[in-house]
Write an enzyme that holds these catalytic residues in place. Structure first.
Site, PDB file in Angstrom:
ATOM      1  N   TYR A   1       0.877  -1.171   0.000  1.00 30.91           N
ATOM      2  CA  TYR A   1       0.000   0.000   0.000  1.00 30.91           C
ATOM      3  C   TYR A   1       0.912   1.218   0.000  1.00 30.91           C
ATOM      4  O   TYR A   1       1.428   1.615   1.037  1.00 30.91           O
ATOM      5  CB  TYR A   1      -0.896  -0.055   1.231  1.00 30.91           C
ATOM      6  CG  TYR A   1      -1.988   0.998   1.323  1.00 30.91           C
ATOM      7  CD1 TYR A   1      -2.235   1.911   0.303  1.00 30.91           C
ATOM      8  CD2 TYR A   1      -2.797   1.056   2.463  1.00 30.91           C
ATOM      9  CE1 TYR A   1      -3.243   2.861   0.406  1.00 30.91           C
ATOM     10  CE2 TYR A   1      -3.807   1.994   2.574  1.00 30.91           C
ATOM     11  CZ  TYR A   1      -4.024   2.888   1.555  1.00 30.91           C
ATOM     12  OH  TYR A   1      -5.024   3.833   1.660  1.00 30.91           O
TER      13      TYR A   1
ATOM     14  N   LYS B   1      -1.313  -1.412  -4.130  1.00 34.87           N
ATOM     15  CA  LYS B   1      -2.335  -0.367  -4.198  1.00 34.87           C
ATOM     16  C   LYS B   1      -1.579   0.935  -4.370  1.00 34.87           C
ATOM     17  O   LYS B   1      -0.890   1.402  -3.466  1.00 34.87           O
ATOM     18  CB  LYS B   1      -3.199  -0.341  -2.937  1.00 34.87           C
ATOM     19  CG  LYS B   1      -4.261   0.763  -2.992  1.00 34.87           C
ATOM     20  CD  LYS B   1      -5.134   0.803  -1.750  1.00 34.87           C
ATOM     21  CE  LYS B   1      -6.138   1.959  -1.866  1.00 34.87           C
ATOM     22  NZ  LYS B   1      -6.996   2.077  -0.665  1.00 34.87           N
TER      23      LYS B   1
END
Length: 317
Positions: free
Chosen positions: A152, A180
Site C-alpha cells: 500500500y 495499491k
C-alpha cells in the site's frame, strides 16, 4: 515494431498477476449507543450481501475507508469473521498497518489463521525509515504471511516514500504480488506495469482510467461503494479495448468521485449509505459525518447517473 505470435502467447501466460478488477474497500458500520459506538455486525452482513453480486472482484476490509485505526485488534478480528462468513466465494484482503514490527508480526500471525486472499500493508507510518529499512520491513512481513502481500504505497499518509528501485526490489519477493498505488507518480505507475511482476491496482479514484489504460490490473477505490457495477463495467470496457465506453463511464462517475472526497473519507460514503438504509451514519472520533449539504449533493449526483444509464444503473448496488 512487430511482435511474434509466440511472444504474445508468452506475455499472456499463467504467470501474469492474479489481483485484478475492482476491489471494494468496505466501510465498517457502527451503532450509536450513548457514548459508545460498537461495530454493527448486522449492518456489516447486510453490506457484504448487498455488494456480493455487484460485479466487484473482492472485498478489502479494515483499510483506511474501514476506519481500521479506530478499531482494536479484537474488533478487527470480529470484522474479519463477519465478512469472511458472508462473502461466499468472493476473495477478501485484510488491511494491516503498524510501525512496531513485533506487534505487526503478532497481528500477522492472527491473520494467518484466516482464509484471506491477501494482506494490504503500508509502510510503517510516522517514523520515515530508509529505503533499506522499508525493504526489510516488507520482506519480513511477506516472509511471515500465509497470504500474498499487497503493498500500500501512500506516502501522504505514512510519511514514507517508496522509490521505484525499492518497489522493483520488493517485486522480486515471491510472496509480494500486488500494489495499491497511491504514490502519485505516473512514471512509477507505468514502470511497475511495464515490469509486470506486480498487479498494479489504482488506489486514487481519479486515476482509475489512466491506470487501466496503461495496462493496470484493477483498483481498490472507495467510490466503488456507489454504483459498483458501473465501475466494474468500466474495467471490463478497458479490457475489451472499448475505450469510448470506458471514457463515457469515467466522465459520468467523476462528479460523484469528487463529492465523495470533498470531505474526509469515509464520511460522505457513510452519509450516502445511511440514506440508502444500509447503515447508521456513525463514525468514530476523530472522523466526522459529512455535512447535510454534501450528503444531499451526493444523492443528486448519483440520481443523475441513474438517469443517464437507466434502470440498470439504479439497481447496480
Amino acid at each position: 515494431m512487430q511482435v511474434a505470435q509466440s511472444q504474445i502467447s508468452s506475455m499472456a501466460s499463467s504467470d501474469s498477476p492474479a489481483f485484478r478488477g475492482i476491489w471494494l474497500p468496505l466501510v465498517t458500520p457502527f451503532l450509536r449507543n450513548g457514548a459508545d459506538t460498537p461495530v454493527d455486525h448486522a449492518a456489516l452482513r447486510r453490506l457484504v450481501a448487498h455488494y456480493r453480486r455487484s460485479g466487484i472482484a473482492g472485498f478489502v476490509i479494515c483499510g483506511t475507508t474501514g476506519e481500521a485505526a479506530a478499531l482494536d485488534h479484537a474488533e478487527q478480528l470480529a470484522v474479519f469473521d463477519t465478512v469472511l462468513t458472508q462473502a461466499g466465494d468472493l476473495p477478501v484482503i485484510a488491511g494491516l498497518a503498524g510501525n512496531h514490527l513485533g506487534h505487526t508480526l503478532a497481528c500477522m500471525d492472527a491473520f494467518n489463521t484466516l482464509p484471506l486472499a491477501g494482506v494490504l500493508t503500508p509502510a510503517p507510518y510516522y517514523i520515515r525509515p530508509s529505503q533499506a529499512g522499508l525493504i526489510d520491513w516488507f520482506q519480513t512481513l511477506a516472509d511471515r504471511s500465509r497470504a500474498p502481500l499487497v503493498l500500500y504505497d501512500i506516502p501522504y499518509r505514512t510519511g514514507a516514500t517508496l522509490t521505484l528501485e525499492t518497489l522493483l526490489t520488493l517485486a522480486g519477493h515471491g510472496n509480494i504480488r500486488a500494489i495499491k498505488d497511491c504514490g502519485g507518480n505516473a512514471y512509477t505507475t507505468q514502470a511497475l506495469i511495464a515490469d509486470g511482476r506486480l498487479s498494479v491496482l489504482a488506489g486514487e479514484d481519479h486515476q482509475l482510467l489512466s491506470t487501466l489504460a496503461m495496462g493496470g490490473h484493477g483498483a481498490i477505490i472507495a467510490s466503488s461503494h456507489c454504483r459498483p457495477a458501473l465501475f466494474s463495467a468500466l474495467y471490463r470496457a478497458v479490457q475489451a479495448q472499448q475505450l469510448d465506453v470506458a471514457r463515457s463511464l469515467f466522465h459520468a462517475l467523476m462528479p460523484v468521485v469528487k463529492l465523495l472526497f470533498a470531505e474526509a473519507n469515509p464520511g460522505p460514503i457513510k452519509a450516502w449509505l445511511a440514506r440508502e438504509g444500509l447503515l447508521m451514519d456513525v463514525l468514530r472520533a476523530p472522523m466526522t459525518s459529512a455535512s447535510p449539504a454534501l450528503a444531499q449533493q451526493l444523492v443528486e449526483a448519483i440520481a443523475a447517473i441513474d438517469t443517464a444509464f437507466g434502470p440498470q444503473a439504479a439497481n447496480a448496488a
